[in-house]
Design a protein around this motif. Structure first.
Motif, PDB file in Angstrom:
ATOM      1  N   VAL A 133       0.835  -1.204   0.000  1.00  0.00           N
ATOM      2  CA  VAL A 133       0.000   0.000   0.000  1.00  0.00           C
ATOM      3  C   VAL A 133       0.873   1.259   0.000  1.00  0.00           C
ATOM      4  CG1 VAL A 133      -1.686   1.326   1.341  1.00  0.00           C
ATOM      5  CG2 VAL A 133      -1.950  -1.150   1.097  1.00  0.00           C
ATOM      6  N   TYR A 134       1.954   1.233   0.784  1.00  0.00           N
ATOM      7  CA  TYR A 134       2.865   2.385   0.803  1.00  0.00           C
ATOM      8  C   TYR A 134       3.445   2.659  -0.582  1.00  0.00           C
ATOM      9  CZ  TYR A 134       7.308   4.820   1.338  1.00  0.00           C
ATOM     10  OH  TYR A 134       8.359   5.698   1.173  1.00  0.00           O
ATOM     11  N   LEU A 135       3.866   1.598  -1.277  1.00  0.00           N
ATOM     12  CA  LEU A 135       4.444   1.773  -2.614  1.00  0.00           C
ATOM     13  C   LEU A 135       3.402   2.279  -3.611  1.00  0.00           C
ATOM     14  CD1 LEU A 135       6.678  -1.423  -2.797  1.00  0.00           C
ATOM     15  CD2 LEU A 135       7.445   0.946  -2.555  1.00  0.00           C
ATOM     16  N   VAL A 136       2.160   1.788  -3.475  1.00  0.00           N
ATOM     17  CA  VAL A 136       1.089   2.276  -4.356  1.00  0.00           C
ATOM     18  C   VAL A 136       0.849   3.755  -4.112  1.00  0.00           C
ATOM     19  CG1 VAL A 136      -1.375   2.108  -4.868  1.00  0.00           C
ATOM     20  CG2 VAL A 136      -0.026   0.029  -4.603  1.00  0.00           C
ATOM     21  N   ARG A 137       0.834   4.178  -2.832  1.00  0.00           N
ATOM     22  CA  ARG A 137       0.627   5.600  -2.523  1.00  0.00           C
ATOM     23  C   ARG A 137       1.822   6.448  -2.949  1.00  0.00           C
ATOM     24  NH1 ARG A 137      -4.680   6.080  -1.529  1.00  0.00           N
ATOM     25  NH2 ARG A 137      -4.270   8.087  -0.545  1.00  0.00           N
ATOM     26  N   LYS A 138       3.010   5.856  -2.842  1.00  0.00           N
ATOM     27  CA  LYS A 138       4.220   6.616  -3.192  1.00  0.00           C
ATOM     28  C   LYS A 138       4.291   6.912  -4.688  1.00  0.00           C
ATOM     29  CE  LYS A 138       9.285   6.250  -3.201  1.00  0.00           C
ATOM     30  NZ  LYS A 138       9.492   7.660  -2.772  1.00  0.00           N
ATOM     31  N   HIS A 139       4.037   5.879  -5.498  1.00  0.00           N
ATOM     32  CA  HIS A 139       4.151   6.049  -6.952  1.00  0.00           C
ATOM     33  C   HIS A 139       2.820   6.352  -7.617  1.00  0.00           C
ATOM     34  CE1 HIS A 139       8.281   4.761  -6.691  1.00  0.00           C
ATOM     35  NE2 HIS A 139       7.926   3.607  -6.133  1.00  0.00           N
ATOM     36  N   GLY A 140       1.736   6.241  -6.858  1.00  0.00           N
ATOM     37  CA  GLY A 140       0.431   6.540  -7.408  1.00  0.00           C
ATOM     38  C   GLY A 140      -0.133   5.393  -8.238  1.00  0.00           C
ATOM     39  N   VAL A 141      -1.429   5.473  -8.516  1.00  0.00           N
ATOM     40  CA  VAL A 141      -2.074   4.488  -9.369  1.00  0.00           C
ATOM     41  C   VAL A 141      -1.609   4.700 -10.802  1.00  0.00           C
ATOM     42  CG1 VAL A 141      -4.301   3.635 -10.200  1.00  0.00           C
ATOM     43  CG2 VAL A 141      -4.066   4.411  -7.831  1.00  0.00           C
ATOM     44  N   CYS A 142      -1.342   3.607 -11.490  1.00  0.00           N
ATOM     45  CA  CYS A 142      -0.850   3.711 -12.872  1.00  0.00           C
ATOM     46  C   CYS A 142      -1.912   4.363 -13.759  1.00  0.00           C
ATOM     47  CB  CYS A 142      -0.505   2.320 -13.404  1.00  0.00           C
ATOM     48  SG  CYS A 142       0.190   2.346 -15.063  1.00  0.00           S
ATOM     49  N   PRO A 143      -1.584   5.469 -14.427  1.00  0.00           N
ATOM     50  CA  PRO A 143      -2.574   6.154 -15.258  1.00  0.00           C
ATOM     51  C   PRO A 143      -2.670   5.550 -16.648  1.00  0.00           C
ATOM     52  CG  PRO A 143      -0.538   7.383 -15.297  1.00  0.00           C
ATOM     53  CD  PRO A 143      -0.301   6.186 -14.400  1.00  0.00           C
ATOM     54  N   SER A 144      -3.748   5.875 -17.339  1.00  0.00           N
ATOM     55  CA  SER A 144      -3.867   5.508 -18.748  1.00  0.00           C
ATOM     56  C   SER A 144      -2.951   6.413 -19.563  1.00  0.00           C
ATOM     57  CB  SER A 144      -5.318   5.686 -19.205  1.00  0.00           C
ATOM     58  OG  SER A 144      -5.401   5.626 -20.616  1.00  0.00           O
ATOM     59  N   PRO A 145      -2.378   5.922 -20.659  1.00  0.00           N
ATOM     60  CA  PRO A 145      -1.510   6.781 -21.491  1.00  0.00           C
ATOM     61  C   PRO A 145      -2.222   8.028 -21.989  1.00  0.00           C
ATOM     62  CG  PRO A 145      -1.293   4.477 -22.131  1.00  0.00           C
ATOM     63  CD  PRO A 145      -2.439   4.554 -21.169  1.00  0.00           C
ATOM     64  N   LEU A 146      -3.549   8.051 -21.999  1.00  0.00           N
ATOM     65  CA  LEU A 146      -4.298   9.183 -22.537  1.00  0.00           C
ATOM     66  C   LEU A 146      -4.544  10.276 -21.496  1.00  0.00           C
ATOM     67  CD1 LEU A 146      -6.997   7.299 -24.642  1.00  0.00           C
ATOM     68  CD2 LEU A 146      -4.844   8.291 -25.417  1.00  0.00           C
ATOM     69  N   ASP A 147      -4.399   9.958 -20.215  1.00  0.00           N
ATOM     70  CA  ASP A 147      -4.726  10.990 -19.211  1.00  0.00           C
ATOM     71  C   ASP A 147      -3.643  11.096 -18.140  1.00  0.00           C
ATOM     72  OD1 ASP A 147      -5.065   8.653 -17.878  1.00  0.00           O
ATOM     73  OD2 ASP A 147      -6.986   9.175 -16.970  1.00  0.00           O
ATOM     74  N   ARG A 148      -2.408  11.154 -18.584  1.00  0.00           N
ATOM     75  CA  ARG A 148      -1.315  11.246 -17.627  1.00  0.00           C
ATOM     76  C   ARG A 148      -1.421  12.492 -16.748  1.00  0.00           C
ATOM     77  NH1 ARG A 148       3.118   7.843 -18.647  1.00  0.00           N
ATOM     78  NH2 ARG A 148       2.965   6.675 -20.587  1.00  0.00           N
ATOM     79  N   GLU A 149      -1.990  13.575 -17.288  1.00  0.00           N
ATOM     80  CA  GLU A 149      -2.047  14.828 -16.557  1.00  0.00           C
ATOM     81  C   GLU A 149      -3.406  15.064 -15.898  1.00  0.00           C
ATOM     82  OE1 GLU A 149       0.708  16.393 -16.232  1.00  0.00           O
ATOM     83  OE2 GLU A 149       1.751  15.082 -17.642  1.00  0.00           O
ATOM     84  N   THR A 150      -4.403  14.287 -16.262  1.00  0.00           N
ATOM     85  CA  THR A 150      -5.751  14.495 -15.730  1.00  0.00           C
ATOM     86  C   THR A 150      -5.931  13.673 -14.464  1.00  0.00           C
ATOM     87  OG1 THR A 150      -6.533  14.709 -18.003  1.00  0.00           O
ATOM     88  CG2 THR A 150      -8.201  14.458 -16.292  1.00  0.00           C
ATOM     89  N   THR A 151      -6.385  14.295 -13.379  1.00  0.00           N
ATOM     90  CA  THR A 151      -6.546  13.608 -12.094  1.00  0.00           C
ATOM     91  C   THR A 151      -7.910  13.904 -11.476  1.00  0.00           C
ATOM     92  OG1 THR A 151      -5.573  15.440 -10.842  1.00  0.00           O
ATOM     93  CG2 THR A 151      -4.070  13.733 -11.649  1.00  0.00           C
TER      94      THR A 151
END
Length: 568
Positions: A207-225
């Motif tokens: 869980v710590y690693l997931v929070r540290k690096h974040g959920v893997c985004p789709s290539p189409l919305d790397r900047e949209t959160t």
């Protein structure tokens, strides 16, 4: 009131930082593409916590020793309020947890969510998958029924095949020679102490690693959160609720198997693993003899290494799902192979009855009793115990139902109770039983084998056979022969005698052993015709024991011809 609430929250925040931690967790930015396909991790975490909770509830009434484990589990199922439900949640929760963890890893693999910088997250996930399977493996033995015992025999034999480390692993598991107290204690310790602690620490790291690096985004919305709360929290909650409903329905409607008490002499039993290990069970059938190590060690080891190497082999850029044809193809082939092997194992394995024996066999439950236990049925009948006690559900009698009362008492207690009933149970109307200690021990042994599930089957034992067991015991035939694994191995084992000898041959051998084998040391028995008829009937009733492995064959089969030994 508002000021008090604010003061309490301020105090907690100042002392622990809990409010800030919760807000940071709930309002973390996640990719806008996050949705239903990313709820599996939360469901897996919920199932792990549920397994821990139900495991603790079971442990309050579970006795972690062989034999007593079986009786305590029967008590949980039949006597404890909600016990059957709790066991069902724990049993089916293990299966559902494996399903969810595998689906979660499959989703991560297909989407390529293991790529830089999330390699460590993937590696921890692989180890968590192995630990999840380890829970299923170690928990398999804990009911201590036939299914658990013989399944663990197979497991320890497979472990012993590992090159170099095989003997050490077998010794560590306590599986040298027989499965007993040591093996049980080590499997129990692994299941309730080591594996939960290791899994909990790795989940926190994951869980710590997931929070540290974040959920893997789709290539189409790397900047949209978007924020984790409330949309994704709502979806996770709905998914957890749906998983619990499925699990609850399974626990209520599908009966968890509990077979008869583990019987090391019952080599006719066909061991079967849980459904999630059937593919490996079938794989072992493809590699026999010198190639056995390929199925037991090499292929599982290569599969584990392949999973660990995935993020280091596929180091390309993250691509859209429809462009990940190789990952999808590998997943499809793996699913096809698993399904094919599992289906083949189900279709090709011999069909078994509710006791785990091959369908078509005529082995009855009473045929699996030891000579003393079977003789105990004769003493039960001779002493007319049924006039005061029930063995089945029905109209209550003067005494308690023995299927639920006797198995909660030790043999020592029962023998003393037989001799002096009023001393152990003041006010009882039960008269003393005037049998010798050996006969009382046989009666206690029979009562100890009783359960609500097998009482009717044991009660159906033919009278001439149970009386034959008495003749067998009185003449101490067990001092030279084994019957259903009980006795000495001076002479040959008596199981399966009906396959190779006629009743006339057996009677002649008992009366005049030297007429068949001049060199034998077996003494002749001059029995009355009725006793001879009963003893022959008992010997012919002993089932044939067919070992399932060479190791077992060496233990349960005795050569027919042995110089200087009695032959039968």
């Amino acid at each position: 009131m508002k000021n008090l609430k604010a003061t309490v929250i301020h105090w907690i925040e100042h002392r622990t930082g809990l409010e800030s931690a919760i807000k940071n967790f709930l309002y973390e930015d996640i990719p806008a593409s996050s949705g239903w396909h990313q709820v599996l991790g939360s469901v897996a975490l919920f199932l792990f916590l549920l397994q821990g909770f139900t495991g603790v509830l079971l442990s309050f009434n579970y006795a972690p020793t062989p034999g007593e484990a079986y009786n305590s589990l029967k008590f949980i199922i039949t006597e404890l309020t909600g016990g059957r439900l709790i066991r069902g949640l724990h049993h089916w929760g293990a299966s559902l947890m494996i399903v969810v963890v595998v689906l979660h890893m499959t989703q991560v693999f297909v989407y390529g969510a293991y790529k830089k910088p999330r390699e460590a997250t993937w590696l921890v996930g692989v180890v968590l998958l192995i630990l999840t399977l380890g829970f299923g493996l170690t928990g398999y033995l804990l009911p201590w029924d036939n299914r658990a015992y013989w399944g663990t025999i197979v497991t320890t034999q497979i472990a012993s095949k590992a090159p170099l480390v095989g003997p050490y692993v077998t010794r560590l598991l306590g599986g040298e020679g027989t499965i007993g107290v040591v093996t049980f204690a080590r499997f129990f310790s692994l299941h309730v102490l080591l594996l939960p602690a290791a899994t909990a620490m790795l989940i926190m790291l994951h869980v710590y690693l997931v929070r540290k690096h974040g959920v893997c985004p789709s290539p189409l919305d790397r900047e949209t959160t978007k924020k984790f709360f409330p949309e994704q929290v709502f979806k996770d909650t709905i998914a957890i609720f749906a998983a619990f409903i499925i699990l609850f329905v399974m626990a209520v409607t599908v009966k968890v198997p509990l077979e008869q008490l583990a019987d090391p002499t019952d080599s006719n039993y066909i061991p079967r693993p849980d459904w999630y290990f059937l593919f490996l069970f079938q794989t072992l059938k493809l590699f026999e003899g010198p190639l056995e190590m390929v199925g037991t060690v090499i292929l599982p080891g290569l599969a584990f290494l392949a999973l660990l190497s995935v993020p280091f082999v596929d180091r390309g850029e993250l691509r859209r799902l429809r462009h990940r044809t190789l990952a999808i193809g590998v997943t499809f082939l793996a699913a096809l192979g698993w399904t094919g092997l599992t289906a083949t194992a189900i279709l090709t394995n011999p069909k078994t009855d509710s006791s785990g024996h091959q369908e078509g066999e005529t082995i009855q439950e009473w045929q699996q009793l030891s000579p003393a236990e079977l003789a105990g049925i004769a003493y039960y009948r001779d002493e007319k115990c049924a006039t005061c006690h029930n063995l089945r559900e029905g109209t209550p009698k003067v005494g308690p139902n023995l299927t639920t009362a006797a198995n909660r008492r030790s043999p020592v207690w029962m023998i003393e109770h037989f001799k002096h009933p009023s001393q152990l149970v003041p006010g009882t109307s039960m008269p003393p039983i005037h049998l010798n200690d050996e006969q009382l021990a046989a009666l206690a042994a029979f009562l100890g084998r009783l359960s609500p599930a097998n009482a009717e089957a044991l009660e159906s034992a033919p009278d001439n056979v149970v009386q034959g067991a008495v003749v067998y015991q009185v003449n101490q035939c067990g001092s030279c022969h084994t019957a259903n694994g009980e006795g000495m191995k001076v002479g040959p084992a008596l199981n399966g005698l009906a396959r190779r000898r006629t009743p006339e041959w057996i009677e002649a051998q008992i009366r005049r052993p030297q007429s068949h084998f001049p060199e034998t040391m077996m003494p002749g028995l001059d029995l009355a015709p009725r006793d001879m008829e009963r003893l022959v009937a008992y010997l012919l009733s002993l089932p044939y024991i067919k070992p399932f492995s060479v190791a077992l064959a060496e233990e349960v089969e005795v050569p027919r011809k042995r110089s200087g030994k009695p032959k039968l």
